[in-house]
Motif scaffolding. Structure first.
Motif, short mmCIF file in Angstrom:
data_model
loop_
_atom_site.label_atom_id
_atom_site.label_comp_id
_atom_site.label_asym_id
_atom_site.label_seq_id
_atom_site.Cartn_x
_atom_site.Cartn_y
_atom_site.Cartn_z
N LEU A 28 0.81 -1.22 0.00
CA LEU A 28 0.00 0.00 0.00
C LEU A 28 0.85 1.27 0.00
CD1 LEU A 28 -2.73 -0.79 2.69
CD2 LEU A 28 -3.05 -0.68 0.22
N GLY A 29 2.15 1.14 0.25
CA GLY A 29 3.00 2.32 0.36
C GLY A 29 2.78 3.06 1.67
N TYR A 30 2.66 2.30 2.74
CA TYR A 30 2.32 2.88 4.05
C TYR A 30 3.33 3.92 4.52
CZ TYR A 30 5.93 0.06 6.27
OH TYR A 30 7.14 -0.48 6.63
N GLU A 31 4.60 3.81 4.07
CA GLU A 31 5.62 4.76 4.54
C GLU A 31 5.24 6.20 4.23
OE1 GLU A 31 6.36 2.26 2.35
OE2 GLU A 31 7.97 1.05 3.18
N GLU A 32 4.58 6.37 3.10
CA GLU A 32 4.13 7.71 2.69
C GLU A 32 3.16 8.29 3.72
OE1 GLU A 32 1.39 9.45 -0.90
OE2 GLU A 32 2.83 7.89 -1.40
N TYR A 33 2.31 7.44 4.29
CA TYR A 33 1.35 7.89 5.30
C TYR A 33 2.03 8.08 6.65
CZ TYR A 33 -2.16 6.63 1.86
OH TYR A 33 -2.91 6.55 0.73
N PHE A 34 2.93 7.17 7.01
CA PHE A 34 3.60 7.26 8.30
C PHE A 34 4.54 8.45 8.36
CE2 PHE A 34 3.45 2.52 9.77
CZ PHE A 34 2.07 2.56 9.70
N ASN A 35 5.10 8.83 7.24
CA ASN A 35 6.06 9.94 7.20
C ASN A 35 5.45 11.21 6.63
OD1 ASN A 35 8.19 8.28 8.18
ND2 ASN A 35 8.34 7.38 6.15
N GLY A 36 4.14 11.20 6.43
CA GLY A 36 3.47 12.34 5.81
C GLY A 36 3.01 13.38 6.80
N LYS A 37 2.16 14.23 6.33
CA LYS A 37 1.66 15.35 7.11
C LYS A 37 0.32 15.01 7.75
CE LYS A 37 4.71 18.52 5.79
NZ LYS A 37 5.61 19.13 6.69
N GLY A 38 0.30 13.94 8.51
CA GLY A 38 -0.95 13.55 9.13
C GLY A 38 -0.72 12.60 10.28
N ILE A 39 -1.83 12.02 10.73
CA ILE A 39 -1.85 11.08 11.84
C ILE A 39 -2.42 9.78 11.31
CG2 ILE A 39 -2.95 10.59 14.06
CD1 ILE A 39 -2.91 13.80 14.29
N ALA A 40 -1.75 8.68 11.59
CA ALA A 40 -2.21 7.37 11.14
C ALA A 40 -2.85 6.62 12.31
CB ALA A 40 -1.06 6.56 10.57
N VAL A 41 -4.05 6.12 12.08
CA VAL A 41 -4.75 5.27 13.05
C VAL A 41 -5.02 3.96 12.33
CG1 VAL A 41 -6.82 4.97 14.45
CG2 VAL A 41 -5.79 7.22 14.24
N ILE A 42 -4.58 2.86 12.92
CA ILE A 42 -4.66 1.56 12.26
C ILE A 42 -5.47 0.60 13.11
CG2 ILE A 42 -3.33 -0.34 11.26
CD1 ILE A 42 -0.94 1.93 11.65
N GLU A 43 -6.61 0.16 12.58
CA GLU A 43 -7.40 -0.87 13.25
C GLU A 43 -6.87 -2.25 12.86
OE1 GLU A 43 -11.66 -0.56 13.34
OE2 GLU A 43 -11.60 1.60 12.94
N TRP A 44 -6.91 -3.18 13.79
CA TRP A 44 -6.38 -4.55 13.62
C TRP A 44 -4.87 -4.50 13.43
CZ3 TRP A 44 -9.84 -8.04 15.03
CH2 TRP A 44 -11.20 -7.70 14.90
N ALA A 45 -4.22 -3.60 14.11
CA ALA A 45 -2.78 -3.34 13.94
C ALA A 45 -1.91 -4.54 14.29
CB ALA A 45 -2.38 -2.13 14.76
#
Length: 162
Positions: free
Chosen positions: A98-115
């Motif tokens: 999914l390219g999660y690094e872009e979200y983790f290092n982006g300008k936002g907050i990541a909330v992950i269900e079933w982490a």
């Protein structure tokens, strides 16, 4: 920086209280924060995320729902909220696709269900939140993470980091 692990344990007696707790935390979240939510179906993960959204100033006209089939929903507020649901992923490598690094290092907050399904790829600064179903209304919420971060999240609340 203090990397010592700490824990907060809360008993919520209603969905409204769960949202209120999350809203208070959401008001203190900053860009780059990652919250990893775990717990059985119906234990309060999406309810908690809705409270976080309120704390981030996301317009109440947006109904916060679990993105089970789309994998991610994005919402605009004081900070962008990236709401993941990885329930349907077979392995953490699917999450990498999914390219999660872009979200983790982006300008936002990541909330992950079933982490728990992707724990291997979560950074050290992740705040883990476990939801335990106690009865129809009550949930135990266990928050763990770096002591400094937890202290920031509970500042000016009645919650206590141990």
């Amino acid at each position: 920086m203090n990397k010592q692990k700490a824990k907060i344990e809360i008993i919520s007696t209603s969905a409204g209280q769960t949202q209120k707790i999350a809203r208070a935390m959401g008001e203190k979240l900053k860009e780059g924060d990652i919250l990893a939510l775990s717990g059985e179906l119906g234990s309060g993960k999406t309810c908690f995320t809705a409270g976080l959204a309120g704390g981030l100033g996301i317009d109440e006209k947006y109904q916060i729902t679990s993105p089970t089939f789309t994998l991610i929903n994005e919402y605009s507020g004081r900070c962008r909220l990236y709401h993941f649901d990885v329930y349907r992923l077979k392995s953490y490598s699917d999450f990498e696709d999914l390219g999660y690094e872009e979200y983790f290092n982006g300008k936002g907050i990541a909330v992950i269900e079933w982490a728990e399904k992707i724990k291997q790829v979560l950074p050290v600064q992740t705040v883990f939140i476990q939801f335990e179903y106690l009865d129809e209304n009550r949930r135990r919420i266990i928050i763990t993470g770096q002591e400094k971060k937890l202290n920031e999240l509970v500042k000016d609340t009645k919650m206590e980091v141990v």
